[in-house]
Write a protein that holds these residues in place. Structure first.
Motif, PDB file in Angstrom:
ATOM      1  N   THR A 307       0.838  -1.184   0.000  1.00 27.65           N
ATOM      2  CA  THR A 307       0.000   0.000   0.000  1.00 27.65           C
ATOM      3  C   THR A 307       0.881   1.245   0.000  1.00 27.65           C
ATOM      4  O   THR A 307       1.859   1.317   0.742  1.00 27.65           O
ATOM      5  N   PHE A 406      -3.737   7.634  -4.429  1.00 27.13           N
ATOM      6  CA  PHE A 406      -4.620   6.724  -5.159  1.00 27.13           C
ATOM      7  C   PHE A 406      -5.025   7.314  -6.503  1.00 27.13           C
ATOM      8  O   PHE A 406      -5.013   6.631  -7.531  1.00 27.13           O
ATOM      9  N   TYR A 410      -3.085   5.345  -9.352  1.00 30.12           N
ATOM     10  CA  TYR A 410      -3.883   4.149  -9.607  1.00 30.12           C
ATOM     11  C   TYR A 410      -5.193   4.397 -10.348  1.00 30.12           C
ATOM     12  O   TYR A 410      -5.809   3.440 -10.827  1.00 30.12           O
ATOM     13  N   ARG A 411      -5.637   5.626 -10.440  1.00 31.12           N
ATOM     14  CA  ARG A 411      -6.887   5.873 -11.172  1.00 31.12           C
ATOM     15  C   ARG A 411      -6.674   5.614 -12.663  1.00 31.12           C
ATOM     16  O   ARG A 411      -5.639   5.961 -13.228  1.00 31.12           O
ATOM     17  N   SER A 412      -7.658   5.016 -13.302  1.00 30.06           N
ATOM     18  CA  SER A 412      -7.558   4.705 -14.728  1.00 30.06           C
ATOM     19  C   SER A 412      -7.266   5.973 -15.525  1.00 30.06           C
ATOM     20  O   SER A 412      -7.935   6.988 -15.360  1.00 30.06           O
ATOM     21  N   ASN A 417       0.070   6.857 -13.826  1.00 28.82           N
ATOM     22  CA  ASN A 417      -0.381   5.513 -13.480  1.00 28.82           C
ATOM     23  C   ASN A 417       0.679   4.532 -13.981  1.00 28.82           C
ATOM     24  O   ASN A 417       0.571   3.931 -15.052  1.00 28.82           O
ATOM     25  N   SER A 419       1.783   1.574 -13.192  1.00 25.26           N
ATOM     26  CA  SER A 419       1.530   0.150 -13.420  1.00 25.26           C
ATOM     27  C   SER A 419       0.453  -0.078 -14.477  1.00 25.26           C
ATOM     28  O   SER A 419       0.104  -1.220 -14.763  1.00 25.26           O
ATOM     29  N   TRP A 421      -2.624   0.433 -14.235  1.00 25.69           N
ATOM     30  CA  TRP A 421      -3.728  -0.217 -13.526  1.00 25.69           C
ATOM     31  C   TRP A 421      -5.026   0.476 -13.934  1.00 25.69           C
ATOM     32  O   TRP A 421      -5.225   1.656 -13.700  1.00 25.69           O
ATOM     33  N   LEU A 453      -5.654  -3.437  -3.650  1.00 27.24           N
ATOM     34  CA  LEU A 453      -4.336  -3.323  -4.265  1.00 27.24           C
ATOM     35  C   LEU A 453      -3.435  -4.481  -3.868  1.00 27.24           C
ATOM     36  O   LEU A 453      -2.659  -4.991  -4.680  1.00 27.24           O
ATOM     37  N   GLY A 457      -3.058  -5.631  -7.331  1.00 28.77           N
ATOM     38  CA  GLY A 457      -2.260  -4.561  -7.918  1.00 28.77           C
ATOM     39  C   GLY A 457      -0.942  -4.992  -8.523  1.00 28.77           C
ATOM     40  O   GLY A 457      -0.505  -6.133  -8.393  1.00 28.77           O
TER      41      GLY A 457
END
Length: 495
Positions: A307, A406, A410-412, A417, A419, A421, A453, A457
């Motif tokens: 995290t 986040f 991590y948001r589309s 971003n 990774s 994700w 995650l 993730g």
């Protein structure tokens, strides 16, 4: 046109005195000389921005927002309309008076589609910004956000002089005219950038007259520079490097709990990491406590279960993630790799601990049948040539509060971003957390996001770093609990 007030004192600060003390810090040259004066650039000169430009609010205890150029703020009952009162009597380095128009300009340009700044994701929730009077700004949000002021703590959300930038919100602003404690004398990202204190800084002049920001591309070179007395501050060292600074007559060592982390990133859109079973296997075999000890040393870390939310954040999850080598092997077999998996990890000495992290990962991964080939890449230009480009690579992040990290990572579709994700359910939970006005319910959503995650993730985050910071024994005034991007250089003194 704003008024310009140029004093004899201000003019005198444009030249350096040979006798004046100088504070010397380093920057990693992560963008290979393409570092921009503009804080919202994709290639920002962050160490310079930190001292030259101010924010509306800055980081206080427990990642809460405290006053800077804004003195107070409030929202309507739905947390959709926020009003900020601005500090009066503040001037930019060129004498221009700071007012609400500068805030409207600075925040609006972050949302520019033409600039497409990485910081744009931070303020995507903003619908409109307007000046109610010369020192009051109203920000209307697209949806409720109970923690909105915390977003403005972002180290890139700095206030620029509208006039100096030409009032053009469609392109980057390369003006060095800020309201911060230091102003630029010579810009040289590839060498030594020179600054002098701003005598009219609203909190009073910095204690040290001159500041130099020296380009030193890799961590080992920075360690050598600190040993040679070429810099006065080393933001963090590994456990192995700490022993080099045991002389208390020359150095002071501070142990600073932070939300900073280095990790390994798998691109979830690229085989074999597009398989969630592979991603989980690549993470759950790890003995995270051993990772922390080998990379940061005893007391230099707090274990994380992948995290990005650090233990000091109000939304941090208390999770357990012991090493499970057999389950990792089982997941690999289910994913079609019964005989193990071969991967290449791209790594660099771009930040402290990244080399050691990759090496420890390579050794531990063998226990789960994962054979890791290490591909060393230059630190110079790493963030443009390798990061987010290769399928598997090291990364490093400064501390961010939960909502920001986040939405930014991590948001589309988010700019950073890393990774890749893209998960609609995750995005919906992010929206729900922002709109939930009840703290307990909001926290429950953030805890659920962290569990998701860990299960699915593409980021391996074994620990958050307690930064072991080395400073010259000549320095004073640097609080031992201050994270790197929150350092107030104007408070530091040098004997």
């Amino acid at each position: 046109m704003k008024s310009a007030v140029i004093t004899a004192v201000a003019l005198a600060t444009l030249s350096f005195s040979v006798q004046a003390e100088t504070l010397r810090i380093s920057h990693e040259l992560g963008y290979g000389g393409a570092e921009s004066l503009d804080p919202i650039s994709p290639t920002p000169f962050s160490q310079l921005s930190q001292t030259v430009f101010s924010r509306l609010v800055r980081q206080g205890e427990h990642d809460q927002a405290v006053a800077d150029l804004a003195t107070e703020w409030s929202s309507d009952a739905d947390a959709k309309v926020w009003t900020f009162k601005l500090r009066q009597g503040v001037t930019f380095h060129n004498g221009n008076v700071f007012d609400a128009d500068d805030v409207v300009y600075s925040l609006s340009r972050i949302k520019s589609e033409t600039i497409d700044s990485p910081a744009r994701a931070v303020l995507d929730i903003v619908d409109s910004i307007s000046a109610l009077d010369s020192h009051t700004v109203q920000i209307n949000l697209q949806s409720a956000h109970a923690d909105f002021p915390i977003l403005l703590m972002d180290y890139r959300v700095r206030i620029m002089d509208k006039e100096s930038c030409g009032n053009d919100m469609s392109k980057l602003c390369e003006s060095d005219n800020g309201t911060g404690p230091y102003k630029v004398v010579k810009l040289d990202p590839l060498g030594t950038t020179q600054l002098t204190r701003f005598e009219n800084y609203w909190e009073g002049p910095a204690k040290i007259e001159k500041l130099e920001i020296i380009a030193i591309p890799d961590q080992q070179a920075r360690v050598s520079a600190m040993q040679a007395g070429q810099i006065d501050l080393l933001p963090s060292v590994t456990s192995q490097q700490q022993a080099l600074f045991a002389d208390k007559n020359r150095y002071t060592i501070q142990n600073v709990p932070t939300g900073r982390w280095a990790g390994l990133i798998m691109r979830t859109d690229t085989a074999p990491f597009d398989n969630p079973k592979v991603r989980q296997a690549m993470r759950i075999f790890a003995d995270r406590d051993t990772f922390g000890k080998l990379v940061m040393g005893d007391g230099g870390y707090i274990v994380s279960c992948d995290t990005p939310v650090w233990s000091g954040d109000q939304y941090a999850a208390e999770m357990q993630c012991p090493a499970d080598i057999e389950q990792a092997k089982t997941l690999l077999a289910q994913a079609g790799y019964p005989n193990g998996l071969d991967v290449t990890l791209h790594y660099s000495d771009v930040d402290y601990g990244t080399l050691r992290l990759a090496e420890v990962y390579q050794q531990q991964a063998k226990t789960a049948g994962i054979n890791v080939t290490l591909a060393l890449t230059p630190a110079d230009g790493y963030w443009t040539d390798t990061w987010m480009v290769e399928p598997f690579f090291v990364t490093s992040w400064f501390q961010r509060q939960a909502d920001q990290v986040f939405n930014e990572i991590y948001r589309s579709g988010a700019k950073w971003n890393e990774s890749h994700w893209n998960n609609a359910e995750f995005d919906q939970k992010l929206d729900a957390a922002r709109q939930e006005l009840d703290f307990a319910k909001r926290k429950a959503i953030y805890l659920d996001l962290q569990q998701q995650l860990f299960a699915e993730g593409g980021a391996f985050i074994p620990f958050h770093q307690n930064a072991v910071r080395v400073i010259s024994a000549k320095l004073s005034g640097l609080a031992a609990d201050t994270e790197e991007m929150a350092i107030r250089f104007q408070d530091i003194d040098k004997q």
